[in-house]
Design a protein around this motif. Structure first.
Motif, mmCIF file in Angstrom:
data_model
loop_
_atom_site.group_PDB
_atom_site.id
_atom_site.type_symbol
_atom_site.label_atom_id
_atom_site.label_comp_id
_atom_site.label_asym_id
_atom_site.label_seq_id
_atom_site.Cartn_x
_atom_site.Cartn_y
_atom_site.Cartn_z
ATOM 1 N N ALA A 119 -1.892 -2.988 -18.006
ATOM 2 C CA ALA A 119 -0.733 -2.438 -17.148
ATOM 3 C C ALA A 119 0.546 -2.192 -17.887
ATOM 4 O O ALA A 119 1.149 -1.512 -17.564
ATOM 5 N N ALA A 120 0.782 -3.275 -18.820
ATOM 6 C CA ALA A 120 2.087 -2.885 -19.665
ATOM 7 C C ALA A 120 1.881 -1.801 -20.296
ATOM 8 O O ALA A 120 2.922 -1.019 -20.473
ATOM 9 N N ALA A 121 0.873 -1.620 -21.073
ATOM 10 C CA ALA A 121 0.768 -0.178 -21.742
ATOM 11 C C ALA A 121 0.990 0.955 -21.020
ATOM 12 O O ALA A 121 1.392 2.040 -21.358
ATOM 13 N N LEU A 122 0.248 0.788 -19.901
ATOM 14 C CA LEU A 122 0.125 2.201 -18.952
ATOM 15 C C LEU A 122 1.589 2.547 -18.541
ATOM 16 O O LEU A 122 1.674 3.746 -18.287
ATOM 17 N N GLY A 123 2.287 1.269 -18.143
ATOM 18 C CA GLY A 123 3.494 1.492 -17.797
ATOM 19 C C GLY A 123 4.239 2.415 -18.753
ATOM 20 O O GLY A 123 5.690 2.896 -18.342
ATOM 21 N N SER A 124 3.986 2.210 -19.979
ATOM 22 C CA SER A 124 4.890 3.243 -21.132
ATOM 23 C C SER A 124 4.959 4.503 -20.851
ATOM 24 O O SER A 124 5.370 5.180 -21.584
ATOM 25 N N HIS A 125 3.982 4.989 -19.804
ATOM 26 C CA HIS A 125 3.766 6.357 -19.882
ATOM 27 C C HIS A 125 4.906 6.920 -18.384
ATOM 28 O O HIS A 125 4.779 7.997 -18.079
ATOM 29 N N VAL B 212 4.977 5.700 -15.489
ATOM 30 C CA VAL B 212 4.394 5.544 -13.852
ATOM 31 C C VAL B 212 4.396 3.990 -13.845
ATOM 32 O O VAL B 212 4.417 3.140 -14.362
ATOM 33 N N THR B 213 4.258 3.826 -12.152
ATOM 34 C CA THR B 213 4.336 2.648 -11.989
ATOM 35 C C THR B 213 2.811 2.009 -11.819
ATOM 36 O O THR B 213 1.990 2.767 -11.531
ATOM 37 N N VAL B 214 2.662 1.019 -12.346
ATOM 38 C CA VAL B 214 1.360 0.312 -12.566
ATOM 39 C C VAL B 214 1.398 -0.945 -11.848
ATOM 40 O O VAL B 214 2.108 -1.888 -11.929
ATOM 41 N N GLU B 215 0.399 -1.177 -10.846
ATOM 42 C CA GLU B 215 0.158 -2.604 -10.206
ATOM 43 C C GLU B 215 -1.272 -2.843 -10.638
ATOM 44 O O GLU B 215 -2.097 -2.298 -10.332
ATOM 45 N N ALA B 216 -1.190 -4.222 -11.125
ATOM 46 C CA ALA B 216 -2.608 -4.789 -11.657
ATOM 47 C C ALA B 216 -3.026 -5.919 -10.540
ATOM 48 O O ALA B 216 -2.277 -6.477 -9.959
#
Length: 56
Positions: free
Chosen positions: A44-50, A52-56
């Motif tokens: 989730a932390a890595a994907l948020g670097s793009h 976008v909002t990420v909820e795990a």
């Protein structure tokens, strides 16, 4: 999030699910990701670097 894109990806902590989530994030999709592993928080932390909002 009116008119924004949202994707739900399972198995997003590794393998195909992780790669699919990454592609969605790069394409501007906000994400809800799930997995039965603690590594989902790191994903989730890595994907948020793009940006976008990420909820795990």
């Amino acid at each position: 999030m009116k008119n924004e894109k949202l994707a739900v990806v399972t198995g997003a902590s590794s393998g195909i699910g992780k790669e699919l989530a990454k592609l969605c994030a790069k394409d501007g999709y906000h994400l809800i990701i799930a997995a039965d592993e603690p590594a989902i928080q790191q994903a989730a932390a890595a994907l948020g670097s793009h940006g976008v909002t990420v909820e795990a």
